[in-house]
Design a protein around this motif. Structure first.
Motif, mmCIF file in Angstrom:
data_model
loop_
_atom_site.group_PDB
_atom_site.id
_atom_site.type_symbol
_atom_site.label_atom_id
_atom_site.label_comp_id
_atom_site.label_asym_id
_atom_site.label_seq_id
_atom_site.Cartn_x
_atom_site.Cartn_y
_atom_site.Cartn_z
ATOM 1 N N LEU A 667 -1.290 -5.928 1.862
ATOM 2 C CA LEU A 667 -0.581 -5.933 2.851
ATOM 3 C C LEU A 667 -1.214 -6.400 4.287
ATOM 4 O O LEU A 667 -2.520 -6.553 4.281
ATOM 5 C CB LEU A 667 -0.035 -4.289 3.151
ATOM 6 C CG LEU A 667 0.748 -3.658 1.893
ATOM 7 C CD1 LEU A 667 0.884 -2.230 2.206
ATOM 8 C CD2 LEU A 667 1.814 -4.474 1.820
ATOM 9 N N ASP A 672 2.892 -2.349 7.883
ATOM 10 C CA ASP A 672 3.439 -2.909 6.686
ATOM 11 C C ASP A 672 3.058 -2.177 5.507
ATOM 12 O O ASP A 672 1.957 -1.590 5.345
ATOM 13 C CB ASP A 672 2.665 -4.344 6.439
ATOM 14 C CG ASP A 672 3.309 -5.106 5.493
ATOM 15 O OD1 ASP A 672 4.408 -4.870 4.968
ATOM 16 O OD2 ASP A 672 2.510 -6.106 4.922
ATOM 17 N N LEU A 674 4.264 -0.160 1.306
ATOM 18 C CA LEU A 674 4.951 -0.294 -0.034
ATOM 19 C C LEU A 674 5.465 1.076 -0.360
ATOM 20 O O LEU A 674 4.642 2.189 -0.264
ATOM 21 C CB LEU A 674 3.927 -0.803 -0.941
ATOM 22 C CG LEU A 674 3.399 -2.281 -0.854
ATOM 23 C CD1 LEU A 674 2.576 -2.452 -2.107
ATOM 24 C CD2 LEU A 674 4.707 -3.001 -0.895
ATOM 25 N N ARG A 683 8.980 -3.050 -0.479
ATOM 26 C CA ARG A 683 7.992 -3.581 0.563
ATOM 27 C C ARG A 683 8.754 -3.221 1.905
ATOM 28 O O ARG A 683 10.046 -3.615 2.070
ATOM 29 C CB ARG A 683 7.433 -4.946 0.717
ATOM 30 C CG ARG A 683 6.402 -5.392 1.915
ATOM 31 C CD ARG A 683 5.843 -6.643 1.615
ATOM 32 N NE ARG A 683 4.619 -6.712 2.348
ATOM 33 C CZ ARG A 683 3.690 -7.621 2.113
ATOM 34 N NH1 ARG A 683 3.823 -8.631 1.353
ATOM 35 N NH2 ARG A 683 2.903 -7.931 3.151
#
Length: 808
Positions: A667, A672, A674, A683
């Motif tokens: 990432l 950012d 998951l 994501r």
């Protein structure tokens, strides 16, 4: 006009805060001292007791004491011993002035008012509504004062019963007689009826109803629900109308995402879950409840409406979106030139390794762009997966992630970070239709997906969330996003937070909403828990709350919190049987690693119990850590957190620990992340919420009327407190030697006794317990050594001698 009003309020608040800080230096700051309020409370309690006893004694001794009280000068002191009042001369004089020269028997309304005010100041509890009590007392006092005064006035002047109305009543009676004559009794009757109508909210007198029996049965059953009469003032439709204006800003922010038909399609796929309400609950209500109970409940609902849990804070307003910042994201984040360059480089890399491609298309997201490729027939997916580093080298970019294959599609995805990232603000997410019109129980707007769709999850269905991420990657902002989403959608009566902040600074702003949304232990001063010992106590208290709720659900015949609250709202459960409306409780732990290091099993065990069992009764966990190693996220904890959220981590090992797969190490940071729920990994780009925005929201909520205190959890007694029950008559043979050793080294440690006296851990632990019971060392303090309370050997010898004399 509404927008200007909100913005002007937003900008004025800092000025008020500055004025408050300046005003804090004035000499009147003394009156805000809590110690003054406590002292005043005790004064009011004692005064109420004094006045009540003095007034009660006056009824029996007032005539005998009158000749003493009316005297003046030195003769008062000489004859004070002749007073018969139970509280002496001061009691006789006070009761004479207030009753005889004042309000008569109406003076008995004064002590209860003082008592209620004292209880409010001392114990922070409201036994009765103080405003309603004062209103009732003032009217009743004046009414009785005039009644007794007029009776005395009608007897041709003062008599021995003149004290019933006092001089005030006698004066009022003279005025009333001059104006109305015997019509005074009509005035008294009229005023009594009018007061009863408005004070007790009487709308009809069902005297001439033909069939009074049903009314009697309903009256008996109506007394059972809690605060049933208040439903007439605020029903659910009114609450819905107050929420609608919040959605108006959607028109301003929504044009940023003009053409996203996929967004609404994806969200509609999730919405059939709440539609199961009717199919799950209706059969339960019909089967489990008796026919008689259903009939009574239906009559109550027809007459009173469904029970509204928001009535205690019926005027509560959700924070407006104008409190949040609106960021300029720009027009174009990814140019066509950048797309073509990346496409050519990907095709060139794959061609160099003799991998043919049938088609390729790009989906532009806020942080990364997803390139979906369809390989030629006969190409193994593993070959493309192994080229992750080669593609990253050719694109000169970090954070390349290959999804092979994309779940639900016959394609392979290559995620490439954008050169210019889009700023995703919390306002742009909360103002969307996906969030505003959601019917989820605990909706959380986690962020935007690669296809620019707003991801709204239901924390009640997850049911717990494990969050991990290295320092500075957006983990604390992610937790604030979760809390902010819930604050914008849930009323304080339906949601409570238990905030654990070992770092002591991340969640300090939320202390302003303590009386609205927070829960704490009964004897805790601060609602936000920072001490390790209190964390252990709070977790175990939540376990007790969980067990208590399961007992309540069992008695109600409900399988989960939603069914139970639905029955209570439909008035099918009797509050006299212990039933009450149960809010959701969300436990947020900001740093699990520190707790596991200092407390270990004491923290792991209750967290595991809550994760295993608490879902059905509305207790949900959000646990975060910046070190997702196996000794922090143990197998027991990991197995009970099916939903996991990972920001960027530093190694593939940490990624596998939190997600059971790689990718979190690829990432690009700054939100950012998951999301792993089951077998799918999505994501997302977390929205950004700044500290001033959190402060504005908390100030807006905190400025409104809240509950008397935070939501109180059950009391929990620590096992360590059992040291006080140690029998010092059965002291260890090495007790005195251990005591001298501890005092000499000034270190209350079990390991010190083990090393110096060459003992096992169990015996050394018993010695420490005995030393604590004797007052030589302090209580257990986690990983720290116990405090040594005896500072020198002379004091120790005196203590040991006293123990010998007392216990032998």
């Amino acid at each position: 006009m509404a927008e200007n009003t909100y913005k002007s309020n937003t900008f004025r608040k800092p000025d008020k805060k500055e004025k408050k800080s300046k005003a804090g230096k004035s000499p009147f700051q003394f009156f805000n001292d809590p110690k003054l309020a406590l002292a005043l409370g005790f004064f009011l309690l004692v005064s109420s007791l004094f006045l009540f006893i003095a007034f009660l004694s006056y009824l029996f001794t007032g005539k005998a004491d009158m000749s003493v009280v009316v005297q003046s000068g030195e003769s008062v002191l000489e004859s004070a011993n002749e007073v018969e009042n139970w509280l002496g001369f001061l009691g006789a004089w006070t009761s004479h002035q207030v009753i005889y020269n004042g309000f008569g028997l109406s003076a008995f309304f004064i002590p209860p008012i003082l008592f209620l005010l004292g209880v409010r100041l001392v114990f922070k509890r409201t036994l009765l509504s103080i405003g309603s009590t004062i209103l009732f007392s003032v009217f009743s006092g004046l009414w009785l004062c005039l009644l007794f005064g007029y009776l005395t006035f009608s007897m041709d002047g003062p008599t021995e019963w003149s004290y019933l109305g006092g001089k005030v009543g006698y004066a009022l009676a003279g005025i009333s007689h001059g104006l109305l004559g015997w019509g005074t009794f009509m005035l008294l009757a009229l005023s009594l009826f009018v007061f009863i109508i408005f004070f007790f909210n009487v709308t009809a007198i069902p005297v001439f109803v033909r069939d009074p029996k049903p009314m009697g049965n309903e009256a008996l059953t109506q007394a059972q629900p809690v605060a049933g009469y208040t439903d007439e003032h605020d029903n659910w439709p009114q609450q819905v109308e107050t929420e609608r204006p919040v959605t108006e800003p959607v028109v301003l922010v929504k044009p940023e995402e003009p053409a996203e038909p996929a967004q609404e399609v994806n969200l509609d796929v999730e919405k059939p879950q709440p539609a199961k309400k009717e199919t799950k609950q209706e059969p339960d209500f019909i089967i489990e409840e008796r026919v008689e109970t259903d009939a009574i409940a239906e009559k109550l609902v027809e007459q009173k409406g469904v029970y509204d849990p928001t009535l205690d804070l019926s005027n509560y307003k959700f924070p407006p979106l104008e409190l949040l910042n609106e960021y300029d994201t720009g027009k174009v984040q990814v140019t066509q030139e950048e797309l073509n360059q990346n496409k050519d480089k990907i095709l060139a890399t794959l061609t160099n390794f003799k991998i043919g491609i049938t088609s390729i298309k790009a989906t532009i997201g806020p942080t990364v762009t997803l390139y979906e490729i369809v390989p030629d027939a006969g190409i193994k997916i593993s070959r493309i997966k192994n080229l992750e580093d080669d593609i990253a080298l050719s694109l000169s970019a970090l954070g390349i992630r290959i999804i092979a294959p994309i779940p639900g599609k016959g394609t392979i995805g290559i995620e490439v970070p954008n050169k210019n990232r889009e700023m995703v603000g919390i306002r742009s997410v909360l103002s969307t239709q996906a969030f505003q019109k959601t019917d989820k129980e605990l909706p959380v707007a986690l962020g935007k997906t690669i296809s620019n769709e707003v991801m709204v999850i239901d924390l009640a269905k997850m049911p717990h969330l494990l969050v991990a991420g290295a320092t500075g990657q957006g983990k604390s902002v992610g937790l604030n996003v979760i809390l902010t989403s819930l604050l914008y959608k849930r009323h304080p009566s339906t949601l409570k937070f238990v905030l654990v902040d070992p770092k002591k600074v991340e969640m300090a702003l939320f202390s302003k909403i303590e009386r609205h949304y927070l829960a704490k232990l009964p004897n805790s001063e601060e609602a936000i828990i920072t001490d390790t010992r209190k964390v252990v106590h709070t977790l175990n208290s939540l376990c007790i709350e969980m067990e208590n709720r399961y007992e309540i659900l069992k008695d109600a015949g409900a399988r989960n919190l939603k069914e139970y609250n639905a029955k209570f709202i439909a008035r099918k459960l009797n509050p006299k049987d212990g039933h009450r409306f149960l809010p959701y409780i969300v436990l947020v732990v900001d740093e699990l690693a520190d707790l596991m290091m200092t407390a270990g099993k004491e923290v792991e065990t209750p967290i595991a119990r809550l994760a295993q069992l608490a879902r059905a009764i509305g207790i949900h966990l959000v646990v975060a850590t910046q070190r997702p190693s196996v000794n922090v996220i143990t197998g027991v904890i990991k197995a009970n957190f099916p939903a996991r959220l990972s920001f960027r981590v530093t190694s593939k090992v940490d990624s596998r620990t939190i997600l059971d797969t790689g990718g979190a190490d690829q990432l690009v940071g700054m939100g950012d992340m998951l999301l792993s729920s089951g077998s799918d990994i999505i994501r997302l780009q977390s929205p950004f919420v700044d500290t001033p925005e959190i402060e504005k929201i908390c100030e807006y909520i905190g400025a409104q009327r809240g509950y008397d205190s935070a939501y109180l959890l059950p009391e929990y007694e620590d096992e360590e407190s059992g040291a006080s029950t140690v029998d010092l008559a059965e002291r260890d043979a090495l007790f005195e030697e251990a005591a001298r050793l501890i005092v000499m080294h000034q270190q209350g440690s079990t390991s010190l006794i083990q090393r110096k006296l060459k003992l096992g851990y169990n015996r050394a632990g018993r010695l420490i317990d005995q030393l604590e019971a004797a007052g030589i060392v302090g209580p257990f303090e986690g990983s720290k050594a116990r405090e040594v309370l005896i500072k020198d050997e002379l004091s120790l010898e005196q203590l040991l001698n006293s123990l010998k004399e007392k216990h032998g």
